[in-house]
Motif scaffolding. Sequence first.
Motif, PDB file in Angstrom:
ATOM      1  N   LYS A  93      28.476  54.450  17.023  1.00  0.00           N
ATOM      2  CA  LYS A  93      28.634  55.692  17.777  1.00  0.00           C
ATOM      3  C   LYS A  93      29.799  56.551  17.298  1.00  0.00           C
ATOM      4  O   LYS A  93      29.671  57.779  17.159  1.00  0.00           O
ATOM      5  CB  LYS A  93      28.795  55.361  19.258  1.00  0.00           C
ATOM      6  CG  LYS A  93      28.829  56.580  20.163  1.00  0.00           C
ATOM      7  CD  LYS A  93      28.874  56.165  21.618  1.00  0.00           C
ATOM      8  CE  LYS A  93      28.889  57.394  22.533  1.00  0.00           C
ATOM      9  NZ  LYS A  93      28.934  56.996  23.967  1.00  0.00           N
ATOM     10  N   ASN A  94      30.942  55.938  17.027  1.00  0.00           N
ATOM     11  CA  ASN A  94      32.137  56.699  16.656  1.00  0.00           C
ATOM     12  C   ASN A  94      32.348  56.804  15.158  1.00  0.00           C
ATOM     13  O   ASN A  94      33.371  57.343  14.711  1.00  0.00           O
ATOM     14  CB  ASN A  94      33.374  56.064  17.308  1.00  0.00           C
ATOM     15  CG  ASN A  94      33.316  56.125  18.821  1.00  0.00           C
ATOM     16  OD1 ASN A  94      32.865  57.106  19.402  1.00  0.00           O
ATOM     17  ND2 ASN A  94      33.774  55.055  19.471  1.00  0.00           N
ATOM     18  N   LEU A  95      31.380  56.289  14.388  1.00  0.00           N
ATOM     19  CA  LEU A  95      31.548  56.300  12.928  1.00  0.00           C
ATOM     20  C   LEU A  95      30.684  57.331  12.229  1.00  0.00           C
ATOM     21  O   LEU A  95      30.897  57.604  11.040  1.00  0.00           O
ATOM     22  CB  LEU A  95      31.229  54.910  12.357  1.00  0.00           C
ATOM     23  CG  LEU A  95      32.320  53.856  12.444  1.00  0.00           C
ATOM     24  CD1 LEU A  95      31.823  52.547  11.844  1.00  0.00           C
ATOM     25  CD2 LEU A  95      33.590  54.301  11.738  1.00  0.00           C
ATOM     26  N   THR A  96      29.723  57.893  12.922  1.00  0.00           N
ATOM     27  CA  THR A  96      28.770  58.770  12.245  1.00  0.00           C
ATOM     28  C   THR A  96      29.416  60.029  11.687  1.00  0.00           C
ATOM     29  O   THR A  96      28.890  60.632  10.753  1.00  0.00           O
ATOM     30  CB  THR A  96      27.616  59.159  13.186  1.00  0.00           C
ATOM     31  OG1 THR A  96      28.163  59.748  14.370  1.00  0.00           O
ATOM     32  CG2 THR A  96      26.789  57.933  13.558  1.00  0.00           C
ATOM     33  N   ILE A  97      30.546  60.448  12.231  1.00  0.00           N
ATOM     34  CA  ILE A  97      31.214  61.643  11.701  1.00  0.00           C
ATOM     35  C   ILE A  97      32.020  61.336  10.443  1.00  0.00           C
ATOM     36  O   ILE A  97      32.478  62.259   9.761  1.00  0.00           O
ATOM     37  CB  ILE A  97      32.136  62.294  12.756  1.00  0.00           C
ATOM     38  CG1 ILE A  97      33.246  61.318  13.178  1.00  0.00           C
ATOM     39  CG2 ILE A  97      31.338  62.756  13.960  1.00  0.00           C
ATOM     40  CD1 ILE A  97      34.305  61.956  14.060  1.00  0.00           C
ATOM     41  N   ASN A  98      32.183  60.059  10.120  1.00  0.00           N
ATOM     42  CA  ASN A  98      33.003  59.672   8.968  1.00  0.00           C
ATOM     43  C   ASN A  98      32.213  59.506   7.676  1.00  0.00           C
ATOM     44  O   ASN A  98      32.798  59.338   6.610  1.00  0.00           O
ATOM     45  CB  ASN A  98      33.740  58.362   9.266  1.00  0.00           C
ATOM     46  CG  ASN A  98      34.701  58.481  10.431  1.00  0.00           C
ATOM     47  OD1 ASN A  98      35.235  59.555  10.710  1.00  0.00           O
ATOM     48  ND2 ASN A  98      34.925  57.384  11.138  1.00  0.00           N
ATOM     49  N   PHE A  99      30.885  59.520   7.779  1.00  0.00           N
ATOM     50  CA  PHE A  99      30.046  59.283   6.606  1.00  0.00           C
ATOM     51  C   PHE A  99      28.922  60.310   6.539  1.00  0.00           C
ATOM     52  O   PHE A  99      28.522  60.887   7.543  1.00  0.00           O
ATOM     53  CB  PHE A  99      29.449  57.872   6.650  1.00  0.00           C
ATOM     54  CG  PHE A  99      30.469  56.781   6.563  1.00  0.00           C
ATOM     55  CD1 PHE A  99      30.922  56.334   5.330  1.00  0.00           C
ATOM     56  CD2 PHE A  99      31.000  56.202   7.712  1.00  0.00           C
ATOM     57  CE1 PHE A  99      31.876  55.334   5.232  1.00  0.00           C
ATOM     58  CE2 PHE A  99      31.951  55.202   7.641  1.00  0.00           C
ATOM     59  CZ  PHE A  99      32.397  54.768   6.398  1.00  0.00           C
ATOM     60  N   ASP A 100      28.426  60.502   5.322  1.00  0.00           N
ATOM     61  CA  ASP A 100      27.249  61.344   5.136  1.00  0.00           C
ATOM     62  C   ASP A 100      25.972  60.527   5.325  1.00  0.00           C
ATOM     63  O   ASP A 100      24.992  61.022   5.887  1.00  0.00           O
ATOM     64  CB  ASP A 100      27.255  61.966   3.727  1.00  0.00           C
ATOM     65  CG  ASP A 100      28.461  62.860   3.501  1.00  0.00           C
ATOM     66  OD1 ASP A 100      28.661  63.789   4.303  1.00  0.00           O
ATOM     67  OD2 ASP A 100      29.213  62.624   2.532  1.00  0.00           O
ATOM     68  N   TYR A 101      26.007  59.275   4.838  1.00  0.00           N
ATOM     69  CA  TYR A 101      24.846  58.389   4.952  1.00  0.00           C
ATOM     70  C   TYR A 101      25.297  56.995   5.341  1.00  0.00           C
ATOM     71  O   TYR A 101      26.332  56.511   4.864  1.00  0.00           O
ATOM     72  CB  TYR A 101      24.066  58.317   3.629  1.00  0.00           C
ATOM     73  CG  TYR A 101      23.314  59.584   3.311  1.00  0.00           C
ATOM     74  CD1 TYR A 101      21.990  59.756   3.713  1.00  0.00           C
ATOM     75  CD2 TYR A 101      23.932  60.617   2.623  1.00  0.00           C
ATOM     76  CE1 TYR A 101      21.305  60.929   3.443  1.00  0.00           C
ATOM     77  CE2 TYR A 101      23.263  61.802   2.343  1.00  0.00           C
ATOM     78  CZ  TYR A 101      21.949  61.945   2.754  1.00  0.00           C
ATOM     79  OH  TYR A 101      21.276  63.113   2.493  1.00  0.00           O
ATOM     80  N   ILE A 102      24.525  56.354   6.196  1.00  0.00           N
ATOM     81  CA  ILE A 102      24.716  54.951   6.543  1.00  0.00           C
ATOM     82  C   ILE A 102      23.407  54.241   6.234  1.00  0.00           C
ATOM     83  O   ILE A 102      22.362  54.566   6.810  1.00  0.00           O
ATOM     84  CB  ILE A 102      25.095  54.781   8.025  1.00  0.00           C
ATOM     85  CG1 ILE A 102      26.442  55.458   8.304  1.00  0.00           C
ATOM     86  CG2 ILE A 102      25.154  53.297   8.398  1.00  0.00           C
ATOM     87  CD1 ILE A 102      26.831  55.497   9.773  1.00  0.00           C
ATOM     88  N   ILE A 103      23.456  53.301   5.297  1.00  0.00           N
ATOM     89  CA  ILE A 103      22.275  52.573   4.850  1.00  0.00           C
ATOM     90  C   ILE A 103      22.333  51.154   5.413  1.00  0.00           C
ATOM     91  O   ILE A 103      23.322  50.443   5.220  1.00  0.00           O
ATOM     92  CB  ILE A 103      22.204  52.514   3.309  1.00  0.00           C
ATOM     93  CG1 ILE A 103      22.231  53.927   2.705  1.00  0.00           C
ATOM     94  CG2 ILE A 103      20.975  51.740   2.852  1.00  0.00           C
ATOM     95  CD1 ILE A 103      21.031  54.780   3.056  1.00  0.00           C
ATOM     96  N   ILE A 104      21.268  50.743   6.110  1.00  0.00           N
ATOM     97  CA  ILE A 104      21.234  49.414   6.722  1.00  0.00           C
ATOM     98  C   ILE A 104      20.210  48.553   6.000  1.00  0.00           C
ATOM     99  O   ILE A 104      19.017  48.872   5.973  1.00  0.00           O
ATOM    100  CB  ILE A 104      20.864  49.503   8.215  1.00  0.00           C
ATOM    101  CG1 ILE A 104      21.778  50.493   8.951  1.00  0.00           C
ATOM    102  CG2 ILE A 104      20.942  48.120   8.857  1.00  0.00           C
ATOM    103  CD1 ILE A 104      21.327  50.785  10.380  1.00  0.00           C
ATOM    104  N   ASP A 105      20.677  47.452   5.423  1.00  0.00           N
ATOM    105  CA  ASP A 105      19.768  46.473   4.799  1.00  0.00           C
ATOM    106  C   ASP A 105      19.358  45.465   5.861  1.00  0.00           C
ATOM    107  O   ASP A 105      20.198  44.741   6.407  1.00  0.00           O
ATOM    108  CB  ASP A 105      20.463  45.772   3.634  1.00  0.00           C
ATOM    109  CG  ASP A 105      19.528  44.817   2.912  1.00  0.00           C
ATOM    110  OD1 ASP A 105      18.323  45.117   2.814  1.00  0.00           O
ATOM    111  OD2 ASP A 105      20.007  43.761   2.447  1.00  0.00           O
TER     112      ASP A 105
END
Length: 270
Positions: free
Chosen positions: A113-125
């Motif tokens: 929730k609080n990390l989405t503003i820190n990255f452009d993409y989050i990839i989940i394996d």
Amino acid sequence: MAEIIAITNQKGGVGKTTTAVNLAAGLSVCGQKTLLIDLDPQGNATSGVGFSKKEYSPSIYQVLLELLPLEKTIKETGIKTLFLAGTGQELIGAEIELTQVLGRENRLKGALKNLTINFDYIIIDCPPSLGLLTVNALTAANRLLLPIQAEYYALEGLAQFIETFNHVRATINPNLKLEGGIITMFDARMILSNQVKEEISKFFGPNLFKTIIPRSVRLAEAPGFGQPIFQYDAKSKGAEAYLSLAKELIGRCDPAATASSQSQETGVPT
């Protein structure tokens, strides 16, 4: 806000982790700040970017079961804008332990929730299953990618997976979008590969990614050295394919960013 992308297929051996690692690295090479989350108890995404899954601590296990802030698990990798939230061996028992947890399917979503503003993409394996770890990924993600091996039985189990996807979207995460399929391990010399390609194209239609990942010795070798393909052999066909896939994904998610990403390619350390 980051695009959160789950990469999964309940069928093993389809290039799922190879795609997660190298797509994340490709996005980073394009100048996108990217977080790779290893949600597979096998820990191959963790070792694939140079970390020991036996020693990685704290890990995603503590995030899911002990509510440790996700940022405490994040480590830098050998590529400037690529970061890892890795896993250790204890994640093997997480599926069973999560069954006793209230709000178990939302643990990863809450952690992000609080990390989405820190990255452009989050990839989940994701693990090659439809268990609670995968459901956590589908609940947290807004896009879903399915790597599909260009071999016999490629479409086996996909109908069941689509049912799970539809159930998650209807009951838990209405924002989840099936972004499409990615053909992996493709050998243009084989008649079978081309036949399977046609079947996959019919199944996904316009949602199928144009980029096709070839069968590649260099892609198979790279994890043994703990490196994404861009570090191991940036001039290989595998690297070219995953860079193309990263650009195609950027174009789908944010067409306006495509031109800037092409001009921001940073290269990778040797």
